[in-house]
Design an enzyme around this catalytic site. Structure first.
Site, mmCIF file in Angstrom:
data_model
loop_
_atom_site.group_PDB
_atom_site.id
_atom_site.type_symbol
_atom_site.label_atom_id
_atom_site.label_comp_id
_atom_site.label_asym_id
_atom_site.label_seq_id
_atom_site.Cartn_x
_atom_site.Cartn_y
_atom_site.Cartn_z
ATOM 1 N N GLY A 185 -12.115 -32.741 15.279
ATOM 2 C CA GLY A 185 -11.630 -33.193 16.587
ATOM 3 C C GLY A 185 -12.779 -33.379 17.566
ATOM 4 O O GLY A 185 -12.858 -34.404 18.263
ATOM 5 N N GLY B 45 -6.831 -30.738 19.266
ATOM 6 C CA GLY B 45 -7.738 -29.840 18.519
ATOM 7 C C GLY B 45 -9.203 -30.222 18.593
ATOM 8 O O GLY B 45 -9.880 -30.321 17.565
ATOM 9 N N CYS B 46 -9.731 -30.379 19.819
ATOM 10 C CA CYS B 46 -11.136 -30.821 19.982
ATOM 11 C C CYS B 46 -12.092 -29.666 20.266
ATOM 12 O O CYS B 46 -13.238 -29.905 20.655
ATOM 13 C CB CYS B 46 -11.238 -31.853 21.099
ATOM 14 N N TYR C 249 -0.505 -24.343 2.557
ATOM 15 C CA TYR C 249 -1.284 -25.296 3.375
ATOM 16 C C TYR C 249 -1.061 -26.714 2.844
ATOM 17 O O TYR C 249 -0.809 -27.643 3.608
ATOM 18 C CB TYR C 249 -2.775 -24.936 3.345
ATOM 19 N N LEU D 76 -5.910 -40.105 22.754
ATOM 20 C CA LEU D 76 -5.587 -38.680 22.986
ATOM 21 C C LEU D 76 -5.765 -37.948 21.656
ATOM 22 O O LEU D 76 -5.158 -38.327 20.652
ATOM 23 C CB LEU D 76 -4.134 -38.555 23.467
HETATM 24 P P1 NAP Z 1 -11.493 -26.507 12.839
HETATM 25 O O1 NAP Z 1 -12.927 -26.656 13.206
HETATM 26 O O2 NAP Z 1 -10.966 -25.139 12.606
HETATM 27 O O3 NAP Z 1 -10.614 -27.251 13.953
HETATM 28 C C1 NAP Z 1 -9.228 -27.073 14.029
HETATM 29 C C2 NAP Z 1 -8.782 -27.433 15.433
HETATM 30 O O4 NAP Z 1 -7.349 -27.293 15.524
HETATM 31 C C3 NAP Z 1 -9.376 -26.505 16.499
HETATM 32 O O5 NAP Z 1 -9.777 -27.281 17.607
HETATM 33 C C4 NAP Z 1 -8.206 -25.606 16.856
HETATM 34 O O6 NAP Z 1 -8.248 -25.115 18.178
HETATM 35 C C5 NAP Z 1 -7.071 -26.599 16.732
HETATM 36 N N1 NAP Z 1 -5.767 -25.947 16.755
HETATM 37 C C6 NAP Z 1 -5.271 -24.981 15.942
HETATM 38 N N2 NAP Z 1 -4.039 -24.627 16.361
HETATM 39 C C7 NAP Z 1 -3.766 -25.399 17.452
HETATM 40 C C8 NAP Z 1 -2.654 -25.517 18.342
HETATM 41 N N3 NAP Z 1 -1.554 -24.758 18.212
HETATM 42 N N4 NAP Z 1 -2.727 -26.414 19.351
HETATM 43 C C9 NAP Z 1 -3.817 -27.193 19.524
HETATM 44 N N5 NAP Z 1 -4.897 -27.114 18.742
HETATM 45 C C10 NAP Z 1 -4.864 -26.221 17.721
HETATM 46 O O7 NAP Z 1 -11.175 -27.322 11.499
HETATM 47 P P2 NAP Z 1 -11.275 -28.875 11.118
HETATM 48 O O8 NAP Z 1 -11.776 -28.927 9.747
HETATM 49 O O9 NAP Z 1 -11.969 -29.638 12.171
HETATM 50 O O10 NAP Z 1 -9.729 -29.252 11.091
HETATM 51 C C11 NAP Z 1 -9.199 -30.390 11.745
HETATM 52 C C12 NAP Z 1 -8.120 -31.007 10.870
HETATM 53 O O11 NAP Z 1 -8.713 -31.462 9.657
HETATM 54 C C13 NAP Z 1 -6.997 -30.053 10.471
HETATM 55 O O12 NAP Z 1 -5.761 -30.722 10.563
HETATM 56 C C14 NAP Z 1 -7.322 -29.730 9.015
HETATM 57 O O13 NAP Z 1 -6.180 -29.379 8.285
HETATM 58 C C15 NAP Z 1 -7.913 -31.049 8.566
HETATM 59 N N6 NAP Z 1 -8.754 -30.995 7.353
HETATM 60 C C16 NAP Z 1 -9.815 -30.155 7.291
HETATM 61 C C17 NAP Z 1 -10.578 -30.105 6.119
HETATM 62 C C18 NAP Z 1 -11.760 -29.178 5.974
HETATM 63 O O14 NAP Z 1 -12.216 -28.939 4.827
HETATM 64 N N7 NAP Z 1 -12.331 -28.679 7.031
HETATM 65 C C19 NAP Z 1 -10.237 -30.930 5.057
HETATM 66 C C20 NAP Z 1 -9.154 -31.785 5.173
HETATM 67 C C21 NAP Z 1 -8.415 -31.815 6.326
HETATM 68 P P3 NAP Z 1 -8.524 -23.562 18.553
HETATM 69 O O15 NAP Z 1 -10.016 -23.442 18.601
HETATM 70 O O16 NAP Z 1 -7.862 -23.375 19.865
HETATM 71 O O17 NAP Z 1 -7.904 -22.731 17.475
#
Ligand code: NAP
Length: 280
Positions: free
Chosen positions: A17, A11-12, A147, A8
């Site tokens: 995700g 955030g996909c 953050y 499961l």
């Molecule tokens: P992303 O493309 O913005 O994806 C974030 C996901 O989280 C989206 O699917 C978003 O859904 C979902 N989300 C936000 N609020 C939510 C809620 N209340 N309930 C369910 N889903 C929710 O960014 P990403 O980089 O893939 O981020 C994924 C994870 O990686 C995060 O935890 C982030 O902190 C971590 N991370 C990212 C980076 C980076 O540089 N990108 C680095 C280190 C760690 P919606 O479309 O509905 O908003």
């Protein structure tokens, strides 16, 4: 090969995700891909994922998603706590209401979803919890303080949980990506515009914010620093298929270098590096 299915994932709708759901289903796992807007999951459904609505800030939504999986398979085999975003701004000028909302998603959502899947995992004496932390849970950049606080919290929760649930046959795995090209950067920029005086008129930190923008844009465009969500997904597939997964997986060489600089250099070296990087 060890399999802890079904998986499961929160955030996909995009980014890590989405890439992880796709990689796991291609590797033969049973995957429940979830998002707040279920229509964003059409491509993953076409690949064979089971789409589910899940908002990690809603108790009802979390209970319903876990119940659906448990009704069909008895338990969640692997939970991947991925949903999260960055609310950025200088500490002094950040809107604490927006910061609280971020904690609700990045920390309390992850914690509550974990609580909901654990009873069935404990009963079967098997399961895996994968928390998507960040190199930002080991090192801190200016403008990202709140953050980073959420990701430091994910580190502490994961470290405690790993020891607590080991006797029940459950593994806890932290994935700590460096910079990843996803919607994260644009959301970070939106938060800066909405939450602080980032237009340069109402802020005491205009130079810092300008340097932050330049650094972020440059870093995400740099192939030596940033990577694609698929690289994180590949590490997660490897961790899930491993009989004895590591407790931490840092993703990207740049992240490893920075974590080591912070660890071995101490505050003085790190602060100097940050002041240089941000022109302070
Ligand atoms: P992303 O493309 O913005 O994806 C974030 C996901 O989280 C989206 O699917 C978003 O859904 C979902 N989300 C936000 N609020 C939510 C809620 N209340 N309930 C369910 N889903 C929710 O960014 P990403 O980089 O893939 O981020 C994924 C994870 O990686 C995060 O935890 C982030 O902190 C971590 N991370 C990212 C980076 C980076 O540089 N990108 C680095 C280190 C760690 P919606 O479309 O509905 O908003």
């Amino acid at each position: 090969m060890t399999r802890h299915d079904p998986v499961l994932i929160s955030g996909c709708s995009s980014g890590i995700g989405a890439a992880t759901a796709a990689a796991l289903v291609r590797a033969g796992h049973t995957v429940y891909a979830t998002a707040r807007q279920i229509e964003t999951l059409a491509d993953l459904e076409a690949l064979g994922c089971h789409p589910l609505a899940l908002d990690v800030t809603s108790e009802e939504s979390m209970i319903a998603a876990v119940k659906t999986v448990e009704a069909e398979h008895g338990q969640v085999g692997t939970l991947i706590n991925n949903a999260g975003y960055g609310e950025y701004g200088p500490i002094e000028e950040s809107d604490l209401g927006r910061v609280r909302d971020m904690f609700e998603t990045n920390v309390f959502g992850l914690a509550r979803l974990t609580q909901l899947v654990l009873p069935a995992m404990r009963r079967s004496r098997s399961g895996r919890i994968v928390n998507i932390g960040s190199m930002g849970g080991r090192i801190t950049f200016p403008v990202g303080g709140f953050y980073h606080a959420t990701k430091y919290a994910v580190e502490a929760i994961s470290d405690a949980l790993r020891v607590e649930v080991k006797p029940f046959g459950i593994d806890v795995i932290l994935v700590e990506p460096g910079m990843v090209r996803s919607n994260f950067e644009s959301r970070m920029n939106e938060s800066l515009e909405a939450g602080t005086g980032a237009d340069g008129e109402d802020t005491a930190y205009a130079d810092l914010l300008a340097a932050n923008e330049k650094n972020a844009t440059g870093s995400y465009a740099n192939d030596f620093i940033a990577t694609d969500p698929e690289s994180v997904a590949a590490v997660i597939v490897k961790a899930l298929d491993s009989a004895r997964p590591r407790s931490r997986y840092v993703v990207t060489s740049a992240a490893k270098v920075m974590i080591n600089l912070r660890r071995f250099g101490g505050d003085r070296v790190w602060d100097r590096a940050m002041r240089k990087q941000f022109g302070l």
